[in-house]
Write a protein that holds these residues in place. Structure first.
Motif, PDB file in Angstrom:
ATOM      1  N   ALA A  93      -3.218  -3.532   3.825  1.00  0.00           N
ATOM      2  CA  ALA A  93      -2.504  -4.177   2.724  1.00  0.00           C
ATOM      3  C   ALA A  93      -1.024  -3.795   2.723  1.00  0.00           C
ATOM      4  N   ALA A  94      -0.725  -2.528   3.016  1.00  0.00           N
ATOM      5  CA  ALA A  94       0.667  -2.086   3.051  1.00  0.00           C
ATOM      6  C   ALA A  94       1.441  -2.766   4.173  1.00  0.00           C
ATOM      7  N   VAL A  95       0.841  -2.840   5.359  1.00  0.00           N
ATOM      8  CA  VAL A  95       1.513  -3.485   6.489  1.00  0.00           C
ATOM      9  C   VAL A  95       1.728  -4.972   6.194  1.00  0.00           C
ATOM     10  N   THR A  96       0.734  -5.614   5.601  1.00  0.00           N
ATOM     11  CA  THR A  96       0.872  -7.030   5.256  1.00  0.00           C
ATOM     12  C   THR A  96       1.994  -7.237   4.239  1.00  0.00           C
ATOM     13  N   LEU A 100       5.458  -9.367   4.838  1.00  0.00           N
ATOM     14  CA  LEU A 100       5.884 -10.480   3.980  1.00  0.00           C
ATOM     15  C   LEU A 100       7.254 -10.229   3.366  1.00  0.00           C
ATOM     16  N   MET A 101       7.490  -8.994   2.962  1.00  0.00           N
ATOM     17  CA  MET A 101       8.803  -8.665   2.406  1.00  0.00           C
ATOM     18  C   MET A 101       9.892  -8.840   3.458  1.00  0.00           C
TER      19      MET A 101
END
Length: 125
Positions: A93-96, A100-101
């Protein structure tokens, strides 16, 4: 020349059709093959079920004797596995989110540069 090639083609087509077995024979072959495969798999399934039940019958006394040790050990293994899966999910979730950011910011900066090069001021709001 074209007539000869047509004659050879017709002979080949006739030969292919005469070499094929009748449709009832093909269906019988398919039925027998499917029946043999199904019977073999059914027998293997029965043997597996029998072996599993026999192993459970023999292991039951051992499980009852060692249950004060095995139950807490099972709980520890389950919690450890759950923690690893949860931490992996948080990492994904953090990498995703970071990806996206990055895409949003790089798109924002590129749009702002394009607008500035045309003499316009860009306001995303």
């Amino acid at each position: 020349m074209a007539d000869q090639s047509r004659h050879v083609t017709l002979k080949l087509q006739d030969h292919d059709q005469s070499a094929a077995p009748p449709s009832s024979l093909r269906l019988t072959g398919k039925f027998l093959t499917a029946g043999a495969a199904g019977t073999t798999l059914l027998v293997l399934s029965g043997l597996t079920l029998t072996g599993t039940v026999m192993a459970l019958i023999m292991a039951t006394p051992v499980l009852v004797v060692f249950s004060p040790i095995l139950v807490p050990a099972g709980i520890v293994v389950f919690l450890t596995a759950a923690g690893l899966v949860f931490s992996g999910g948080c990492g994904v979730a953090a990498v995703t989110t970071l990806t996206l950011m990055y895409k949003y910011i790089s798109s924002y900066v590129a749009t702002k540069k394009r607008a500035y090069s045309y003499g316009q001021y860009f306001c995303p709001f």
